[in-house]
Design a protein around this motif. Structure first.
Motif, PDB file in Angstrom:
ATOM      1  N   VAL A   1      50.002  37.843  52.358  1.00 22.42           N
ATOM      2  CA  VAL A   1      48.958  36.822  52.436  1.00 22.42           C
ATOM      3  C   VAL A   1      47.936  37.138  51.352  1.00 22.42           C
ATOM      4  N   TYR A   2      47.787  36.232  50.400  1.00 25.03           N
ATOM      5  CA  TYR A   2      46.812  36.400  49.331  1.00 25.03           C
ATOM      6  C   TYR A   2      45.467  35.816  49.771  1.00 25.03           C
ATOM      7  N   THR A   3      44.403  36.495  49.373  1.00 24.49           N
ATOM      8  CA  THR A   3      43.062  36.062  49.744  1.00 24.49           C
ATOM      9  C   THR A   3      42.256  35.705  48.496  1.00 24.49           C
ATOM     10  N   ALA A   4      40.995  35.352  48.706  1.00 27.33           N
ATOM     11  CA  ALA A   4      40.123  34.985  47.592  1.00 27.33           C
ATOM     12  C   ALA A   4      39.919  36.150  46.629  1.00 27.33           C
ATOM     13  N   LYS A   5      40.167  37.370  47.076  1.00 26.43           N
ATOM     14  CA  LYS A   5      39.998  38.542  46.217  1.00 26.43           C
ATOM     15  C   LYS A   5      41.189  38.757  45.295  1.00 26.43           C
ATOM     16  N   ASN A   6      42.285  38.057  45.546  1.00 26.12           N
ATOM     17  CA  ASN A   6      43.500  38.242  44.755  1.00 26.12           C
ATOM     18  C   ASN A   6      43.573  37.244  43.606  1.00 26.12           C
ATOM     19  N   CYS A   7      43.954  37.728  42.449  1.00 24.74           N
ATOM     20  CA  CYS A   7      44.201  36.868  41.293  1.00 24.74           C
ATOM     21  C   CYS A   7      45.648  36.395  41.343  1.00 24.74           C
ATOM     22  N   MET A   8      45.874  35.097  41.318  1.00 27.43           N
ATOM     23  CA  MET A   8      47.227  34.578  41.454  1.00 27.43           C
ATOM     24  C   MET A   8      48.042  34.778  40.178  1.00 27.43           C
ATOM     25  N   ALA A   9      47.396  34.887  39.030  1.00 24.52           N
ATOM     26  CA  ALA A   9      48.129  35.220  37.809  1.00 24.52           C
ATOM     27  C   ALA A   9      48.654  36.646  37.891  1.00 24.52           C
TER      28      ALA A   9
ATOM     29  N   LYS B   1      48.741  31.949  25.507  1.00 24.71           N
ATOM     30  CA  LYS B   1      48.526  30.819  24.609  1.00 24.71           C
ATOM     31  C   LYS B   1      48.524  29.525  25.418  1.00 24.71           C
ATOM     32  N   PRO B   2      47.816  28.499  24.956  1.00 31.38           N
ATOM     33  CA  PRO B   2      47.747  27.232  25.703  1.00 31.38           C
ATOM     34  C   PRO B   2      49.102  26.620  26.006  1.00 31.38           C
ATOM     35  N   SER B   3      50.105  26.882  25.177  1.00 31.85           N
ATOM     36  CA  SER B   3      51.434  26.301  25.383  1.00 31.85           C
ATOM     37  C   SER B   3      52.285  27.070  26.387  1.00 31.85           C
ATOM     38  N   ASP B   4      51.801  28.214  26.866  1.00 26.98           N
ATOM     39  CA  ASP B   4      52.622  29.077  27.719  1.00 26.98           C
ATOM     40  C   ASP B   4      53.029  28.410  29.031  1.00 26.98           C
ATOM     41  N   LEU B   5      52.095  27.746  29.693  1.00 27.71           N
ATOM     42  CA  LEU B   5      52.406  27.166  30.997  1.00 27.71           C
ATOM     43  C   LEU B   5      53.386  26.002  30.861  1.00 27.71           C
ATOM     44  N   ALA B   6      53.254  25.225  29.793  1.00 29.21           N
ATOM     45  CA  ALA B   6      54.206  24.143  29.553  1.00 29.21           C
ATOM     46  C   ALA B   6      55.602  24.711  29.287  1.00 29.21           C
TER      47      ALA B   6
ATOM     48  N   ASP C   1      52.448  25.138  40.591  1.00 35.44           N
ATOM     49  CA  ASP C   1      52.092  23.921  41.314  1.00 35.44           C
ATOM     50  C   ASP C   1      50.803  24.092  42.110  1.00 35.44           C
ATOM     51  N   LEU C   2      50.606  25.288  42.676  1.00 38.95           N
ATOM     52  CA  LEU C   2      49.445  25.504  43.544  1.00 38.95           C
ATOM     53  C   LEU C   2      48.236  26.080  42.809  1.00 38.95           C
ATOM     54  N   PHE C   3      48.477  26.902  41.796  1.00 34.06           N
ATOM     55  CA  PHE C   3      47.361  27.641  41.189  1.00 34.06           C
ATOM     56  C   PHE C   3      47.376  27.578  39.662  1.00 34.06           C
ATOM     57  N   GLU C   4      47.803  26.459  39.108  1.00 31.90           N
ATOM     58  CA  GLU C   4      47.849  26.337  37.652  1.00 31.90           C
ATOM     59  C   GLU C   4      46.458  26.450  37.039  1.00 31.90           C
ATOM     60  N   ALA C   5      45.446  25.855  37.680  1.00 27.69           N
ATOM     61  CA  ALA C   5      44.088  25.901  37.124  1.00 27.69           C
ATOM     62  C   ALA C   5      43.576  27.334  37.054  1.00 27.69           C
ATOM     63  N   GLU C   6      43.833  28.123  38.102  1.00 19.98           N
ATOM     64  CA  GLU C   6      43.379  29.518  38.109  1.00 19.98           C
ATOM     65  C   GLU C   6      44.112  30.337  37.054  1.00 19.98           C
ATOM     66  N   ILE C   7      45.408  30.091  36.912  1.00 16.29           N
ATOM     67  CA  ILE C   7      46.185  30.822  35.917  1.00 16.29           C
ATOM     68  C   ILE C   7      45.763  30.418  34.503  1.00 16.29           C
ATOM     69  N   PHE C   8      45.528  29.111  34.298  1.00 18.81           N
ATOM     70  CA  PHE C   8      45.140  28.638  32.966  1.00 18.81           C
ATOM     71  C   PHE C   8      43.753  29.143  32.569  1.00 18.81           C
ATOM     72  N   ALA C   9      42.894  29.457  33.544  1.00 22.87           N
ATOM     73  CA  ALA C   9      41.569  29.995  33.233  1.00 22.87           C
ATOM     74  C   ALA C   9      41.684  31.285  32.425  1.00 22.87           C
TER      75      ALA C   9
END
Length: 357
Positions: free
Chosen positions: A175-183, A224-229, A259-267
């Protein structure tokens, strides 16, 4: 050929071995009655010799490389171990004549599932399915973010979907919490898959290497910005083309994280920050002026000369020169040096005279 697999897919979740030790005689009886020709156990495990004596000639006990775990769940790979070959899958689950009985399922009572929650000292008994809320409660998690069910399930469910039912098709649940980085969480998972890929097909072997490299770069501040794509292009191909489960499950897991945490990973790429403050490359070290005693201990401990100051002056860390080695943390007995992620403490831009309070 049928094989009973007691090898932990995840080292931190040896459920089958725990059940074997918990009720040895009953477990031996279940293994003997399973109709299996062999049982796989980690080489050098304390119960291996005892199990071999108890089973005698009825079921062969084979000691396997404990550095691996995922691959033994594949029937064709498990069968190769019996003839002294490397555990390299020749087909996916259900596509060959061989079969594997998972030890954690065989040794548990019907309708129940023992799972090892990350950080626990022993597994807990649950049903075959559980809601996200039940798993978060079992883990004692505060501010849960997501629930991950490990290999061979490889599923990730948002904690916001509290009443969604999760199939516990793995011995390991985190179980991941707010303290965990999803990347960082995804990076840890990808490195584990990369370690165990069999190398039988290009999509599984090279694809897992590329995914692990890309995700590691994201966590090392080299994304790099293209990594997630690129990941979104690669993963569907792996899911359809990999010859065994490891590459397929890895690709499915990566897609679930995106799908769930792309914004956090892209940060980590776009903003060059780790929102959870867990990735070491994104941490910065700071000296709190309110606690610094100008003792100069941190200056002496820093081999990079990244700490600006001199005796009787409150020190400041030069962020460009700092390598985040952490040596200064242990040198300060006043707790004046702290690490920070996305939110930085206010510190003076240059050394200032120290005044005794």
């Amino acid at each position: 050929m049928t094989v009973v697999n007691l090898m932990p897919a995840h080292r931190q979740a040896p459920v089958a071995l725990w059940l074997l030790a918990r009720d040895f005689d009953a477990s031996v009886s279940r293994i003997a009655d399973s109709g299996a020709e062999a049982v796989l156990v980690p080489a050098g495990h304390e119960l291996a010799a005892r199990l071999a004596d108890a089973l005698g000639d009825s079921v062969r006990v084979v000691e396997c490389n404990p550095e691996l775990g995922f691959v033994y769940a594949n029937p064709s790979a498990a069968a190769k171990v019996l003839s002294g070959e490397k555990p390299i899958p020749s087909c996916a689950n259900g596509e060959g004549a061989d079969s594997v009985i998972e030890g954690s399922a065989l040794l548990a009572d019907e309708g129940s599932r023992w799972v090892w929650l990350e950080g626990a000292s022993e597994p807990v008994c649950l049903g075959a399915t559980a809601t996200v809320a039940e798993l978060a409660a079992a883990a004692g998690a505060e501010e849960p973010k997501a629930v991950y069910v490990g290999y061979p399930a490889g599923t990730l469910t948002s904690a916001a979907d509290a009443e969604v039912t999760v199939e516990l098709a793995s011995d390991y649940v985190r179980v991941y919490t707010a303290k965990n980085c999803m990347a960082n969480a995804l990076n840890e998972i990808c490195q584990l898959y990369r370690h165990e890929t069999c190398g039988r097909c290009v999509f599984g072997h090279e694809g897992s290497h590329q995914i692990a490299t890309i995700v590691a770069d994201v966590c090392r501040k080299k994304g790099k910005p293209s990594d997630l794509a690129l990941l979104r292009d690669l993963c569907p191909v792996m899911q359809s083309q990999c010859l065994c489960e490891q590459g397929r499950v890895m690709a499915r897991t990566v897609m679930a994280f995106l799908d769930l945490f792309e914004a956090e990973i892209f940060a980590h790429i776009g903003k060059k920050t780790c929102p959870a403050g867990e990735c070491k490359a994104f941490l910065t070290y700071h000296i709190l002026a309110s606690k610094c005693q100008a003792c100069n201990a941190c200056v002496d401990s820093c081999e990079e000369d990244a700490i600006l100051g001199r005796p009787r002056f409150i020190h400041v860390i030069d962020q460009k020169a700092c390598t985040q080695c952490g040596a200064c943390l242990g040198s300060c007995e006043y707790g004046a040096i702290v690490t920070a992620g996305a939110v930085k403490p206010k510190c003076p831009p240059k050394p200032i005279p120290f005044r005794k309070r």
